[in-house]
Design a protein around this motif. Sequence first.
Motif, PDB file in Angstrom:
ATOM      1  N   SER A  38      21.528  -1.825  -0.135  1.00 20.04           N
ATOM      2  CA  SER A  38      21.497  -2.098  -1.795  1.00 20.04           C
ATOM      3  C   SER A  38      20.513  -0.922  -2.072  1.00 20.04           C
ATOM      4  CB  SER A  38      20.313  -3.453  -1.012  1.00 20.04           C
ATOM      5  OG  SER A  38      19.343  -3.811  -1.931  1.00 20.04           O
ATOM      6  N   LEU A  39      19.657  -0.659  -1.060  1.00 18.04           N
ATOM      7  CA  LEU A  39      19.312   0.781  -2.870  1.00 18.04           C
ATOM      8  C   LEU A  39      19.859   2.080  -3.704  1.00 18.04           C
ATOM      9  CD1 LEU A  39      16.392   2.459   0.409  1.00 18.04           C
ATOM     10  CD2 LEU A  39      16.330   0.968  -1.905  1.00 18.04           C
ATOM     11  N   ALA A  40      21.118   1.907  -3.214  1.00 12.90           N
ATOM     12  CA  ALA A  40      22.100   2.738  -3.872  1.00 12.90           C
ATOM     13  C   ALA A  40      22.569   2.097  -5.083  1.00 12.90           C
ATOM     14  CB  ALA A  40      23.682   2.453  -3.091  1.00 12.90           C
ATOM     15  N   ARG A  41      22.297   0.720  -5.477  1.00 13.26           N
ATOM     16  CA  ARG A  41      22.220  -0.229  -6.721  1.00 13.26           C
ATOM     17  C   ARG A  41      21.055   0.592  -7.616  1.00 13.26           C
ATOM     18  NH1 ARG A  41      20.846  -4.800  -4.492  1.00 13.26           N
ATOM     19  NH2 ARG A  41      21.174  -5.586  -7.103  1.00 13.26           N
ATOM     20  N   PHE A  42      19.781   1.173  -7.166  1.00 13.73           N
ATOM     21  CA  PHE A  42      18.854   0.949  -7.894  1.00 13.73           C
ATOM     22  C   PHE A  42      18.441   2.838  -8.013  1.00 13.73           C
ATOM     23  CE2 PHE A  42      18.640  -2.486  -5.464  1.00 13.73           C
ATOM     24  CZ  PHE A  42      17.712  -3.345  -6.650  1.00 13.73           C
ATOM     25  N   ASP A  43      17.522   2.957  -8.787  1.00 17.48           N
ATOM     26  CA  ASP A  43      17.671   4.314  -9.661  1.00 17.48           C
ATOM     27  C   ASP A  43      15.933   5.123  -8.899  1.00 17.48           C
ATOM     28  OD1 ASP A  43      19.219   5.538 -11.128  1.00 17.48           O
ATOM     29  OD2 ASP A  43      18.890   4.089 -11.707  1.00 17.48           O
ATOM     30  N   ALA A  44      15.247   3.653  -8.541  1.00 17.31           N
ATOM     31  CA  ALA A  44      14.091   4.095  -7.944  1.00 17.31           C
ATOM     32  C   ALA A  44      13.316   2.158  -8.066  1.00 17.31           C
ATOM     33  CB  ALA A  44      13.338   4.343  -9.035  1.00 17.31           C
ATOM     34  N   VAL A  45      11.782   3.018  -6.186  1.00 20.61           N
ATOM     35  CA  VAL A  45      11.417   1.924  -6.199  1.00 20.61           C
ATOM     36  C   VAL A  45      10.259   2.020  -6.244  1.00 20.61           C
ATOM     37  CG1 VAL A  45      11.111   0.702  -3.531  1.00 20.61           C
ATOM     38  CG2 VAL A  45      13.448   1.642  -4.073  1.00 20.61           C
ATOM     39  N   PHE A  46       9.431   0.929  -6.546  1.00 18.89           N
ATOM     40  CA  PHE A  46       8.210   0.380  -7.234  1.00 18.89           C
ATOM     41  C   PHE A  46       7.402  -0.343  -6.241  1.00 18.89           C
ATOM     42  CE2 PHE A  46       5.935  -2.396 -10.174  1.00 18.89           C
ATOM     43  CZ  PHE A  46       4.078  -1.722 -10.157  1.00 18.89           C
ATOM     44  N   PHE A  47       6.263   0.026  -5.753  1.00 27.55           N
ATOM     45  CA  PHE A  47       5.891  -1.067  -4.102  1.00 27.55           C
ATOM     46  C   PHE A  47       4.307  -0.744  -5.290  1.00 27.55           C
ATOM     47  CE2 PHE A  47       8.279   1.764  -1.490  1.00 27.55           C
ATOM     48  CZ  PHE A  47       8.306   0.668  -0.688  1.00 27.55           C
ATOM     49  N   ASN A  48       4.540  -3.190  -5.181  1.00 26.53           N
ATOM     50  CA  ASN A  48       3.266  -3.426  -6.337  1.00 26.53           C
ATOM     51  C   ASN A  48       2.489  -3.964  -5.497  1.00 26.53           C
ATOM     52  OD1 ASN A  48       1.742  -4.242  -8.640  1.00 26.53           O
ATOM     53  ND2 ASN A  48       3.397  -5.615  -8.929  1.00 26.53           N
ATOM     54  N   ASN A  49       0.726  -3.209  -5.481  1.00 22.89           N
ATOM     55  CA  ASN A  49      -0.017  -3.342  -5.314  1.00 22.89           C
ATOM     56  C   ASN A  49       0.533  -4.213  -3.654  1.00 22.89           C
ATOM     57  OD1 ASN A  49      -2.605  -3.091  -5.776  1.00 22.89           O
ATOM     58  ND2 ASN A  49      -1.815  -4.446  -7.729  1.00 22.89           N
ATOM     59  N   THR A  50       1.757  -3.612  -2.748  1.00 27.97           N
ATOM     60  CA  THR A  50       1.581  -3.790  -1.501  1.00 27.97           C
ATOM     61  C   THR A  50       1.337  -3.633  -0.468  1.00 27.97           C
ATOM     62  OG1 THR A  50       2.962  -1.974  -1.485  1.00 27.97           O
ATOM     63  CG2 THR A  50       4.842  -3.881  -1.959  1.00 27.97           C
ATOM     64  N   VAL A  51      -0.022  -4.608   0.445  1.00 26.57           N
ATOM     65  CA  VAL A  51      -0.979  -3.992   1.798  1.00 26.57           C
ATOM     66  C   VAL A  51      -0.240  -4.401   2.925  1.00 26.57           C
ATOM     67  CG1 VAL A  51      -3.328  -4.836   2.175  1.00 26.57           C
ATOM     68  CG2 VAL A  51      -2.361  -4.557  -0.584  1.00 26.57           C
ATOM     69  N   GLY A  52      -0.313  -3.860   3.779  1.00 26.68           N
ATOM     70  CA  GLY A  52      -0.085  -3.941   5.368  1.00 26.68           C
ATOM     71  C   GLY A  52       1.740  -3.690   5.794  1.00 26.68           C
ATOM     72  N   ASN A  53       1.544  -4.295   7.481  1.00 31.29           N
ATOM     73  CA  ASN A  53       3.278  -3.539   7.736  1.00 31.29           C
ATOM     74  C   ASN A  53       4.333  -4.046   7.272  1.00 31.29           C
ATOM     75  OD1 ASN A  53       3.702  -1.759   9.221  1.00 31.29           O
ATOM     76  ND2 ASN A  53       3.317  -2.889  10.682  1.00 31.29           N
ATOM     77  N   LEU A  54       4.787  -3.557   6.574  1.00 32.75           N
ATOM     78  CA  LEU A  54       6.091  -4.649   5.527  1.00 32.75           C
ATOM     79  C   LEU A  54       6.933  -4.667   6.115  1.00 32.75           C
ATOM     80  CD1 LEU A  54       5.903  -3.050   1.751  1.00 32.75           C
ATOM     81  CD2 LEU A  54       4.382  -4.565   2.652  1.00 32.75           C
ATOM     82  N   PHE A  55       7.839  -3.768   6.939  1.00 35.49           N
ATOM     83  CA  PHE A  55       8.760  -3.718   7.697  1.00 35.49           C
ATOM     84  C   PHE A  55       9.068  -2.803   8.625  1.00 35.49           C
ATOM     85  CE2 PHE A  55      10.635  -2.199   3.916  1.00 35.49           C
ATOM     86  CZ  PHE A  55      10.818  -1.033   4.406  1.00 35.49           C
ATOM     87  N   GLU A  56       9.098  -2.900  10.305  1.00 35.31           N
ATOM     88  CA  GLU A  56       8.916  -2.124  10.896  1.00 35.31           C
ATOM     89  C   GLU A  56      10.098  -1.688  11.579  1.00 35.31           C
ATOM     90  OE1 GLU A  56       6.022  -3.477  14.048  1.00 35.31           O
ATOM     91  OE2 GLU A  56       5.406  -4.666  12.318  1.00 35.31           O
ATOM     92  N   VAL A  57      11.383  -2.074  10.953  1.00 32.46           N
ATOM     93  CA  VAL A  57      12.679  -1.655  11.540  1.00 32.46           C
ATOM     94  C   VAL A  57      13.044  -0.202  10.941  1.00 32.46           C
ATOM     95  CG1 VAL A  57      15.296  -2.481  11.203  1.00 32.46           C
ATOM     96  CG2 VAL A  57      13.270  -4.092  10.291  1.00 32.46           C
ATOM     97  N   PRO A  58      13.130   0.339  12.560  1.00 30.92           N
ATOM     98  CA  PRO A  58      13.664   1.798  11.681  1.00 30.92           C
ATOM     99  C   PRO A  58      14.587   2.442  11.260  1.00 30.92           C
ATOM    100  CG  PRO A  58      12.657   1.688  14.399  1.00 30.92           C
ATOM    101  CD  PRO A  58      13.310   0.380  14.100  1.00 30.92           C
ATOM    102  N   GLU A  59      15.638   1.578  11.036  1.00 31.37           N
ATOM    103  CA  GLU A  59      16.656   2.613  10.023  1.00 31.37           C
ATOM    104  C   GLU A  59      15.898   1.654   8.509  1.00 31.37           C
ATOM    105  OE1 GLU A  59      17.899   0.820  14.289  1.00 31.37           O
ATOM    106  OE2 GLU A  59      16.868   0.138  12.464  1.00 31.37           O
ATOM    107  N   LEU A  60      14.991   0.827   8.253  1.00 32.05           N
ATOM    108  CA  LEU A  60      14.593  -0.189   6.951  1.00 32.05           C
ATOM    109  C   LEU A  60      14.076   1.564   6.785  1.00 32.05           C
ATOM    110  CD1 LEU A  60      14.572  -3.653   7.189  1.00 32.05           C
ATOM    111  CD2 LEU A  60      16.606  -1.946   6.285  1.00 32.05           C
ATOM    112  N   ARG A  61      13.131   1.964   7.646  1.00 35.50           N
ATOM    113  CA  ARG A  61      12.331   3.002   6.698  1.00 35.50           C
ATOM    114  C   ARG A  61      12.757   4.593   6.484  1.00 35.50           C
ATOM    115  NH1 ARG A  61       7.433   2.081  10.896  1.00 35.50           N
ATOM    116  NH2 ARG A  61       6.470   0.222   9.630  1.00 35.50           N
ATOM    117  N   GLN A  62      13.739   4.479   7.538  1.00 29.82           N
ATOM    118  CA  GLN A  62      14.593   5.480   7.741  1.00 29.82           C
ATOM    119  C   GLN A  62      15.293   6.134   6.388  1.00 29.82           C
ATOM    120  OE1 GLN A  62      16.746   7.699  10.894  1.00 29.82           O
ATOM    121  NE2 GLN A  62      18.275   8.804   9.273  1.00 29.82           N
ATOM    122  N   SER A  63      15.950   4.286   6.048  1.00 31.65           N
ATOM    123  CA  SER A  63      16.950   4.988   4.528  1.00 31.65           C
ATOM    124  C   SER A  63      16.389   4.511   3.219  1.00 31.65           C
ATOM    125  CB  SER A  63      17.129   2.960   5.151  1.00 31.65           C
ATOM    126  OG  SER A  63      18.240   3.199   3.281  1.00 31.65           O
TER     127      SER A  63
END
Length: 576
Positions: free
Chosen positions: A108-133
């Motif tokens: 999914s990320l391969a489709r994008f050039d950048a990620v914008f975290f818009n006022n994201t508060v808290g533990n958004l996701f905990e899956v290690p594979e997603l964090r590493q990605s």
Amino acid sequence: MSVFRHWRISARGGLAPLGLALFLPFLGAWGQAAVRPDVLQSIEAALPTAAPAAPRRPRRLLIYDANVGYGGHGSIPVANEAFTRMGERTGAFATTVSRDPEAFRPESLARFDAVFFNNTVGNLFEVPELRQSLVEFVYGGGGLLGIHGASVAFTRWPGAHEDWPEFGRMLGARGASHQAADERVLVRLEDPPHPLCLPFGGKDFEYADEFFRFHGPYSRHRVRVLLSIDNARSASLQGVERIKRFREDDDYALAWVRSYGKGRVCYSAIGHNPRIFWDPAMLSFYLAAAQFALGDLPAPTTPSARLTPAVRAWEKLGWRLGIEAYTFHKFTFFETIDKTAELGLPYIGGLNFQKVSAEIPRNLDPQLGDEDIAQIRRKLDEAGVQLLTYYYQNIPGDEEGCRRVFEFGRKLGIETFMAEPDPKALDTIERFCDRYDIKVALHNHGPKSSPLYWRPEGILEACQGRSPRIGACIDLGYWMRSGVDPVAAIRLLKDRVITVQMHDLNEVTPEGHDVPWGTGAGRSGDVFRELHRLGIQPVMIGLEYSYDWLDNMPEAAECIQFFNTVAAELAESPQP
């Protein structure tokens, strides 16, 4: 794991309602883009009419606006709307908005050039594979933009208890301590000529918002500060004797940029109040920030603490001076990082036969595991040093072997491999260069080791008809020992010069050894002047001092001083 219902919006799509009510003056239920018509009109009136940079290709920005354990800032949908319309109006980018953690899968990320975290508060996701990605996306060359509450993303809320330290290191800071939600401060424009600062017209300005004060890992040794709070003048504005002290050093940055590996990171604390996103100057600033993160607006990221007049001269020339690890190859790579930082340099080049550290007694090569690589990233970040180049002598010509090397380079944010591959492998290597956006610079050892690449004519022959990501790693020491005139060779190679391993020798003979630049027979000043005359901006100008291995720090410092003197001279000279 925090569970979210899967949904997203495209540039003009609507948000699927999630049924969580927010009592905000211009919103309906959370998840509904019910921005009031008058607010939409205000956004439209404030939008920039043109982007500061032409997109190099169609760009896509992923806007992630989930909150966990927190109700969400009222500015979130307004910012989503402003960024979406801004991208459309200027043609700079298209947006996709999501609260689905699955958006961070590599495919999914391969489709994008950048990620914008818009006022994201808290533990958004905990899956290690997603964090590493996410980390590998940024470190490998993607962009990350964060606003306001993103400084406490991936913390357990309430209380902002740390859950993922690497996100804080990547972003550049942690924390959300603040005073009033409409605190008035004097914002200091720290870097007026910086491309992201141009919308502010070169002047400090008064502003009101909820201004965060950060704790570690924030440091001017890690980030390039663009905006900060002027404490003395802000105290006067507020009618108090002094601004409350949140940090021992009283250093309150509000916006910065940085490099994280090959990735581009920008954070701004300004974004609590919705009106921020119909302020023309702020929207122009955020458009520049988005284009920087997306990869279209070049902007320097040298940490503020390293911004000497000499480094500003480098930036003007588009040059980056770093230590080649071979200079200190009798030590570990971690010790080499420390020596690089001690010399005041922010860049380094690695090599595949050097041990990583006493704790990781293995070579810096593709056999390392993800935890080893994470420790290397952490060490580089703590030292404020960026790994730009990496020597890997023989990149394999088979698909699997080549992919393994390039995957290693992606995970470490390497911009250029220096190598001497079999010429028959170049077709495969070229495809991976273009797929991974990593360059390969052909190194010129002597005639016996490099029968094709030792001569500049041989490198041109190997590069003929190939991608501009294939070129030369020019090692001046080997050229001089082989009877090649460095200045004439640079003139011949021109824009095929990708990276430079700089040397000066006591004599131009096969027995010549390194001496401090400018003190030997190598015409060091002429080499730099020729690079400048031709407009060559190497990935790195590498300081490789191959002599007196166990005690060559003083000589390395002399080389740096010579380079700084020449760079200052050239930066003030007319453009070639």
